[in-house]
Every structure is written in C-alpha cells, then in structure tokens.
Design an enzyme around this catalytic site. Structure first.
Site, PDB file in Angstrom:
ATOM      1  N   ASP A  32       0.860  -1.186   0.000  1.00  0.00           N
ATOM      2  CA  ASP A  32       0.000   0.000   0.000  1.00  0.00           C
ATOM      3  C   ASP A  32       0.898   1.237   0.000  1.00  0.00           C
ATOM      4  OD1 ASP A  32      -1.759   2.165   0.855  1.00  0.00           O
ATOM      5  OD2 ASP A  32      -3.169   0.595   1.424  1.00  0.00           O
ATOM      6  N   HIS A 101     -10.484  -4.697  -3.022  1.00  0.00           N
ATOM      7  CA  HIS A 101      -9.124  -4.987  -2.560  1.00  0.00           C
ATOM      8  C   HIS A 101      -9.194  -5.404  -1.100  1.00  0.00           C
ATOM      9  CE1 HIS A 101      -9.887  -0.682  -2.008  1.00  0.00           C
ATOM     10  NE2 HIS A 101      -9.003  -0.677  -1.017  1.00  0.00           N
TER      11      HIS A 101
END
Length: 139
Positions: A32, A101
């Site tokens: 991320d 996600h």
C-alpha cells in the site's frame, strides 16, 4: 475485464508502478502506498469488481487463500503480534478506491494510537432470532 478509469486496473496493467509482493493468475498483492504500518499489503483481483457484491464467488473464495499466504509472510517477516485482514464495501464503509481490494495489515500490541480499526460493541438486541430471520429471507 478492466475499467480504464480505475487506478488499481492501471496498476494491474503496469501503467502505474507498484511494489509487488505476490502474483498469480487471478491476483496481485502490492504494498500500500499509504500504509497504516510497514508491511501493509493490498490484494487486488486482476478482474475488475467494484466491491464484494460484484466479485465472482470463485474469486471471493480464492482471495482468502491469498490473504492467508500474505498474512503468514508478513507475520514471519515483521514478527508482528497479529494481522488485520480488512475489506471495505462502499464509501460508507470506508472504501475509497472502487476496485475490490483486501488489506493485510501487521499489528502490534499497543499500536491503537497509530492504527484504529474497530467498533464499540453495542448491547445485545433482545430480538436476535427476529434479526436472523430477516437476513435469512434474503440469502
């Protein structure tokens, strides 16, 4: 199937660079870029689905297998005390990118000052059986 306006589809297509930690025929797991903590990974289905409601059942079951692999690797790498596996659906639930996600977030004892995922438990409703029946009608 890709959405040309989706940032995650662009990452999957290689149009935007990413730090890949895992990839197979159906999923890519990347770091991320705005992590909650070091080692925060997101798992992306290669076929676009905006949310859990659009995700094919086959992909829904496979994503948890991938999440388990990533969680084990994160735990081994960072010796964390726990791992959150988190998936949001809809803006009201905190979803900001509308390509399904799954977050895998390493957690450590006492880290709630920097990471706060949770809710305050409410009181147990007296009509639990009625609530269960309401939901069952829509399965």
């Amino acid at each position: 199937m890709r959405d040309p306006n989706c940032i995650f589809c662009k990452i999957l297509a290689g149009e935007i660079p990413s730090a890949v930690v895992y990839e197979d025929d159906d999923f890519k797991a990347i770091l991320d870029v705005n992590p909650a903590v070091r080692g925060h990974v997101i798992i992306l289905p290669k076929n676009h689905a905006a949310n859990i409601f659009e995700l094919p059942d086959e992909d829904a079951s496979k994503v948890m297998v991938v999440a388990k692999k990533i969680a084990a690797a994160v735990r081994k790498t960072y010796s964390c005390d726990g791992v959150n596996i988190l998936q949001n659906n809809g803006a009201a639930a905190g979803q900001s990118v509308f390509h399904l996600h799954v977050h895998v977030i390493p957690r450590y004892e006492g880290d709630t000052d920097s990471i706060n995922i949770g809710w305050r438990p409410g009181e147990t409703p007296e009509d639990l059986a009625d609530i269960a029946e309401e939901i069952k009608k829509n399965l």
